[in-house]
Design a protein around this motif. Sequence first.
Motif, PDB file in Angstrom:
ATOM      1  N   PHE A  77      10.324  13.903 -13.080  1.00  0.00           N
ATOM      2  CA  PHE A  77      10.428  14.859 -14.187  1.00  0.00           C
ATOM      3  C   PHE A  77       9.937  16.226 -13.745  1.00  0.00           C
ATOM      4  O   PHE A  77       8.771  16.414 -13.442  1.00  0.00           O
ATOM      5  CB  PHE A  77       9.610  14.364 -15.370  1.00  0.00           C
ATOM      6  N   ALA A  78      10.856  17.193 -13.690  1.00  0.00           N
ATOM      7  CA  ALA A  78      10.449  18.568 -13.391  1.00  0.00           C
ATOM      8  C   ALA A  78      10.040  19.223 -14.694  1.00  0.00           C
ATOM      9  O   ALA A  78      10.836  19.320 -15.632  1.00  0.00           O
ATOM     10  CB  ALA A  78      11.582  19.346 -12.739  1.00  0.00           C
ATOM     11  N   ASN A  79       8.805  19.650 -14.752  1.00  0.00           N
ATOM     12  CA  ASN A  79       8.313  20.333 -15.943  1.00  0.00           C
ATOM     13  C   ASN A  79       9.057  21.656 -16.104  1.00  0.00           C
ATOM     14  O   ASN A  79       9.494  22.262 -15.139  1.00  0.00           O
ATOM     15  CB  ASN A  79       6.811  20.581 -15.799  1.00  0.00           C
ATOM     16  N   ILE A  81       9.895  25.388 -16.306  1.00  0.00           N
ATOM     17  CA  ILE A  81       9.294  26.594 -15.727  1.00  0.00           C
ATOM     18  C   ILE A  81       9.939  27.805 -16.391  1.00  0.00           C
ATOM     19  O   ILE A  81      11.056  27.719 -16.892  1.00  0.00           O
ATOM     20  CB  ILE A  81       9.505  26.681 -14.178  1.00  0.00           C
ATOM     21  N   CYS A 132       0.667  15.239 -15.302  1.00  0.00           N
ATOM     22  CA  CYS A 132       0.516  16.414 -16.175  1.00  0.00           C
ATOM     23  C   CYS A 132      -0.479  16.112 -17.276  1.00  0.00           C
ATOM     24  O   CYS A 132      -0.554  14.983 -17.758  1.00  0.00           O
ATOM     25  CB  CYS A 132       1.851  16.812 -16.779  1.00  0.00           C
ATOM     26  N   TRP A 136       2.532  12.810 -19.024  1.00  0.00           N
ATOM     27  CA  TRP A 136       3.551  12.121 -18.236  1.00  0.00           C
ATOM     28  C   TRP A 136       3.221  12.225 -16.751  1.00  0.00           C
ATOM     29  O   TRP A 136       2.394  13.042 -16.351  1.00  0.00           O
ATOM     30  CB  TRP A 136       4.948  12.694 -18.507  1.00  0.00           C
ATOM     31  N   TYR A 138       4.945  11.199 -12.494  1.00  0.00           N
ATOM     32  CA  TYR A 138       5.979  10.589 -11.658  1.00  0.00           C
ATOM     33  C   TYR A 138       5.462  10.494 -10.230  1.00  0.00           C
ATOM     34  O   TYR A 138       4.507  11.180  -9.861  1.00  0.00           O
ATOM     35  CB  TYR A 138       7.300  11.382 -11.721  1.00  0.00           C
ATOM     36  N   SER A 167       1.289  31.830  -6.901  1.00  0.00           N
ATOM     37  CA  SER A 167       2.736  31.675  -6.983  1.00  0.00           C
ATOM     38  C   SER A 167       3.361  33.067  -6.985  1.00  0.00           C
ATOM     39  O   SER A 167       2.713  34.043  -7.384  1.00  0.00           O
ATOM     40  CB  SER A 167       3.085  30.963  -8.297  1.00  0.00           C
ATOM     41  N   TRP A 172       0.849  32.439 -12.466  1.00  0.00           N
ATOM     42  CA  TRP A 172       0.395  31.172 -11.890  1.00  0.00           C
ATOM     43  C   TRP A 172      -0.463  31.397 -10.656  1.00  0.00           C
ATOM     44  O   TRP A 172       0.050  31.708  -9.590  1.00  0.00           O
ATOM     45  CB  TRP A 172       1.586  30.262 -11.563  1.00  0.00           C
ATOM     46  N   PHE A 201      11.117  21.840  -8.650  1.00  0.00           N
ATOM     47  CA  PHE A 201       9.868  21.186  -8.256  1.00  0.00           C
ATOM     48  C   PHE A 201       8.962  22.104  -7.432  1.00  0.00           C
ATOM     49  O   PHE A 201       7.979  21.663  -6.857  1.00  0.00           O
ATOM     50  CB  PHE A 201      10.162  19.890  -7.495  1.00  0.00           C
ATOM     51  N   ARG A 206       5.293  24.618  -2.092  1.00  0.00           N
ATOM     52  CA  ARG A 206       4.366  24.286  -3.179  1.00  0.00           C
ATOM     53  C   ARG A 206       3.081  23.721  -2.591  1.00  0.00           C
ATOM     54  O   ARG A 206       3.118  23.021  -1.575  1.00  0.00           O
ATOM     55  CB  ARG A 206       5.020  23.213  -4.053  1.00  0.00           C
ATOM     56  N   GLY A 214      -1.589  18.049 -12.484  1.00  0.00           N
ATOM     57  CA  GLY A 214      -0.389  18.758 -12.025  1.00  0.00           C
ATOM     58  C   GLY A 214      -0.503  20.264 -12.019  1.00  0.00           C
ATOM     59  O   GLY A 214       0.084  20.922 -11.152  1.00  0.00           O
ATOM     60  N   TYR A 215      -1.247  20.833 -12.956  1.00  0.00           N
ATOM     61  CA  TYR A 215      -1.255  22.296 -13.020  1.00  0.00           C
ATOM     62  C   TYR A 215      -1.944  22.943 -11.820  1.00  0.00           C
ATOM     63  O   TYR A 215      -1.769  24.138 -11.588  1.00  0.00           O
ATOM     64  CB  TYR A 215      -1.790  22.823 -14.351  1.00  0.00           C
ATOM     65  N   SER A 217      -1.132  22.060  -8.836  1.00  0.00           N
ATOM     66  CA  SER A 217      -0.085  22.042  -7.803  1.00  0.00           C
ATOM     67  C   SER A 217       0.896  23.173  -8.075  1.00  0.00           C
ATOM     68  O   SER A 217       1.969  22.977  -8.653  1.00  0.00           O
ATOM     69  CB  SER A 217       0.623  20.684  -7.786  1.00  0.00           C
ATOM     70  N   LYS A 219       3.635  25.963  -7.928  1.00  0.00           N
ATOM     71  CA  LYS A 219       4.980  26.085  -7.340  1.00  0.00           C
ATOM     72  C   LYS A 219       5.198  27.490  -6.786  1.00  0.00           C
ATOM     73  O   LYS A 219       4.535  28.434  -7.204  1.00  0.00           O
ATOM     74  CB  LYS A 219       6.026  25.800  -8.423  1.00  0.00           C
TER      75      LYS A 219
HETATM   76  N1  LIG Z   1       4.574  28.349 -10.522  1.00  0.00           N
HETATM   77  C1  LIG Z   1       4.384  27.326 -11.360  1.00  0.00           C
HETATM   78  N2  LIG Z   1       3.686  26.255 -10.942  1.00  0.00           N
HETATM   79  C2  LIG Z   1       3.475  25.200 -11.768  1.00  0.00           C
HETATM   80  C3  LIG Z   1       3.947  25.229 -13.111  1.00  0.00           C
HETATM   81  C4  LIG Z   1       4.716  26.368 -13.523  1.00  0.00           C
HETATM   82  O1  LIG Z   1       5.204  26.464 -14.665  1.00  0.00           O
HETATM   83  N3  LIG Z   1       4.896  27.403 -12.620  1.00  0.00           N
HETATM   84  N4  LIG Z   1       3.651  24.162 -13.977  1.00  0.00           N
HETATM   85  C5  LIG Z   1       2.463  23.365 -13.608  1.00  0.00           C
HETATM   86  C6  LIG Z   1       2.265  22.186 -14.426  1.00  0.00           C
HETATM   87  S1  LIG Z   1       1.533  22.403 -15.946  1.00  0.00           S
HETATM   88  C7  LIG Z   1       2.522  20.918 -13.968  1.00  0.00           C
HETATM   89  S2  LIG Z   1       2.116  19.534 -14.852  1.00  0.00           S
HETATM   90  C8  LIG Z   1       3.240  20.731 -12.696  1.00  0.00           C
HETATM   91  C9  LIG Z   1       4.538  20.008 -12.979  1.00  0.00           C
HETATM   92  O2  LIG Z   1       5.144  19.608 -11.795  1.00  0.00           O
HETATM   93  P1  LIG Z   1       6.616  19.021 -11.785  1.00  0.00           P
HETATM   94  O3  LIG Z   1       7.561  20.051 -12.325  1.00  0.00           O
HETATM   95  O4  LIG Z   1       6.882  18.648 -10.376  1.00  0.00           O
HETATM   96  O5  LIG Z   1       6.614  17.829 -12.695  1.00  0.00           O
HETATM   97  O6  LIG Z   1       3.502  21.952 -11.996  1.00  0.00           O
HETATM   98  C10 LIG Z   1       2.520  22.957 -12.146  1.00  0.00           C
HETATM   99  N5  LIG Z   1       2.815  24.092 -11.306  1.00  0.00           N
END
Ligand SMILES: Nc1nc2c(c(=O)[nH]1)N[C@H]1C(S)=C(S)[C@@H](COP(=O)(O)O)O[C@H]1N2
Length: 252
Positions: A77-79, A81, A132, A136, A138, A167, A172, A201, A206, A214-215, A217, A219
């Motif tokens: 599941f890609a959250n 963005i 997250c 949720w 994965y 980021s 972020w 993702f 990342r 997750g937050y 990590s 992106k």
């Molecule tokens: N740049 C960036 N990084 C981000 C986010 C984002 O919106 N932007 N969302 C964060 C949140 S709240 C979570 S839970 C995870 C979600 O990772 P996924 O999309 O691989 O599930 O990425 C994190 N990293």
Amino acid sequence: MKPISRRRLIATGLAATAGVAGLAAADRLALRFGLIPPDHGGLYGAGETLTYAAQRLLTSHSLAREFPRTMISKAPFANEIAHPGEEFRRHQAAGFVDWRLAVDGMVAHPLSLSLADLRRLPCRSQITEVVCEEGWSYIAEWIGTPLSGVLREAGILPQARYIVYYSIEHPWWESIDMADALHPQTFLALGMNDGDLPVPFGGPLRLRVPRQLGYKSVKFLVRLTATDSLKRFGKGLGSASPEAGYAWYAGI
Ligand SMILES: Nc1nc2c(c(=O)[nH]1)N[C@H]1C(S)=C(S)[C@@H](COP(=O)(O)O)O[C@H]1N2
Ligand SMILES: [Mo]
């Protein structure tokens, strides 16, 4: 006295102090041992300190769970963005050939690494879970290289206590302490499940921090800054998360 029993003693002391004399006393004890997280002020501050201090004393070298290949999620599941900004879209249109990771701050040799530079570093893979705070999760395979190797190459100075990371997409940015930055599972991910890291993702790059929520990590990673203090970054709480009401330390 062995270090582990000393650690146990302090942690037990912290918990006991919190129980008997309240969180404020535990806070003072944590301060003495340098175990205060940057977002320790405010209503939940004492609780944050207790969580972080106890985790650091008892589990700073523990590993996040790694999974067998058969447990990789069929539909990760890609959250959601935000719509990518212009700078990101320009990189994407060019196939990310000019994407750079800057490494600066308290390092002997500041670096500017291309994705090709990163691919030349020792390649590792790990199968870990993204969790997250919304409930949720994965499991996926992440391909890349440990953050510790890049920090070593940059000649991280002994005074550095945190790595702040950004980021390309504002706002972020996050930070982790050196225990997590040098942890073997803290990982610069360039690939996922046998392919390049897809944009939803966090591709092309990342930071995966599998021992935290997750937050952490982030992106679309473009910059790492080594520092001895988080006071001068943003509102001084350590990252964007506590500024938005989430904990800076999000250990799982
Ligand atoms: N740049 C960036 N990084 C981000 C986010 C984002 O919106 N932007 N969302 C964060 C949140 S709240 C979570 S839970 C995870 C979600 O990772 P996924 O999309 O691989 O599930 O990425 C994190 N990293
Ligand atoms: Mo999240």
